[in-house]
Design a protein around this motif. Structure first.
Motif: not given
Ligand SMILES: [Fe+2]
Lengths: 146, 190
Positions: A32-34, A41-44, A46-47, A53, A55-56, B157, B161, B163-164
């Protein structure tokens, strides 16, 4: 890990610290996290800050069994890719290698189960084909609304 | 060689037709910092990469970018699939429609077709790795601008993904750069 003091560093070049693998997210969380690696793990922002938003669709739970099993195949393969890329730059990391091998064994089992039930994932697969040639069966990966 | 896998790397869903979003997301298909550019850049650079780790990284990330190309294409295809002509016109996608209907074509967000000038293959592996790190950052930024533009949480979503993945790729190219400097210094002193 790059721990050289400033004075020992060479000018006019970039340094990127080398990752040292210790822990990972569990299977579905990493998918899920990519990334399976918490330190990468460095998410944007904004998300990250918008609970609506994130893992919709994943949290809605999968209704049909084919998709449910496909998620496990995808997550295991994703984990294998993550270890694969890590091992490319850390070929002598025994812990990562052991975890890669475990993931590959799990992936083999789940892939076989998926292919037996729902048809081949590759045309030049390791198993003989049933009749008639199932490779042409829809949906194709991009036909997700059907 | 390559073997096709009949599945996406990450699942794609859209809430409904949205040509406005398709029009900008297509830049990650055929734009300068898109997935085709990324894939072809790495797969082309690998022939003059002397370092074994570097050959593997360029091959494997170049391959993963092909999977991302397919994800972006799936997004655009599904955002256009059932879009009525009125919506396509309102989104300013009528010019695209005139040339391609709802077919996938390699263009950026303003309709400029893909060109090899988007990628470089310099022959100096250190220079190439800096290009690759910059490319990953440019792709990451593009995904952030696309997330800002997205009004469909299912699409966001997927963008999140992708982007990461650019963050992880940046790290691997950075580690390859470290290895490349070590390799260069070894060659210099022995
Ligand atoms: Fe990338």
């Amino acid at each position: 890990m790059d721990k050289k003091p400033y004075t020992e560093k060479e000018m006019a070049r970039a340094y990127v610290p080398v990752q040292v693998y210790t822990t990972r997210y569990d299977l579905m969380e990493g998918f899920k996290r990519g990334t399976i690696f918490p330190e990468l793990d460095k998410p944007y922002t904004k998300v990250q800050d918008d609970p609506k938003l994130e893992y919709n669709w994943l949290d809605k739970g999968e209704q049909d069994n084919r998709r449910k099993l496909l998620r496990v195949v995808q997550a295991l393969e994703f984990t294998a890719i993550e270890f694969n890329l890590y091992l490319d730059t850390h070929p002598e990391d025994k812990k990562a290698l052991a975890d890669f091998n475990t993931t590959c064994r799990q992936l083999q089992t789940v892939r076989r189960e998926y292919e037996n039930r729902y048809g081949p994932l590759t045309a030049c697969g390791s198993t003989p084909s049933r009749y008639p040639w199932p490779w042409i069966e829809e949906p194709w990966p991009w036909e997700i609304m059907g | 060689m390559w073997v096709y896998e009949k599945k996406l790397q990450y699942p794609v869903r859209v809430s409904g037709p949205n040509p406005q979003l398709a029009k900008v997301i297509i830049t990650q298909y055929g734009g300068p910092d898109g997935e085709i550019s990324a894939s072809l850049r790495y797969l082309t650079q690998r022939y003059t990469m002397p370092l074994p780790q570097g050959k593997a990284v360029l091959t494997d990330i170049g391959t993963e970018e092909l999977a991302h190309m397919e994800i972006v294409a799936a997004l655009v295809y599904n955002l256009l699939e059932n879009a009525p002509l009125e919506q396509i016109k309102a989104a300013g996608m009528d010019a695209y429609y005139a040339d391609h209907d709802k077919a996938l074509y390699l263009v950026n967000a303003s309709g400029v077709p893909w060109t090899a000038a988007y990628v470089q293959s310099k022959g100096d592996p250190i220079t190439d790795l800096y290009e690759d790190m910059a490319a990953e950052e440019k792709a990451r930024s593009t995904y952030e601008w696309l997330i800002n533009l997205s009004d469909d949480p299912c699409v966001t979503d997927v963008l999140r993904f992708l982007r990461e993945r650019e963050v992880v790729h940046f790290q691997r190219f950075g580690e390859t750069l470290e290895l490349m400097y070590e390799y260069r210094d070894r060659k210099r002193y022995y």
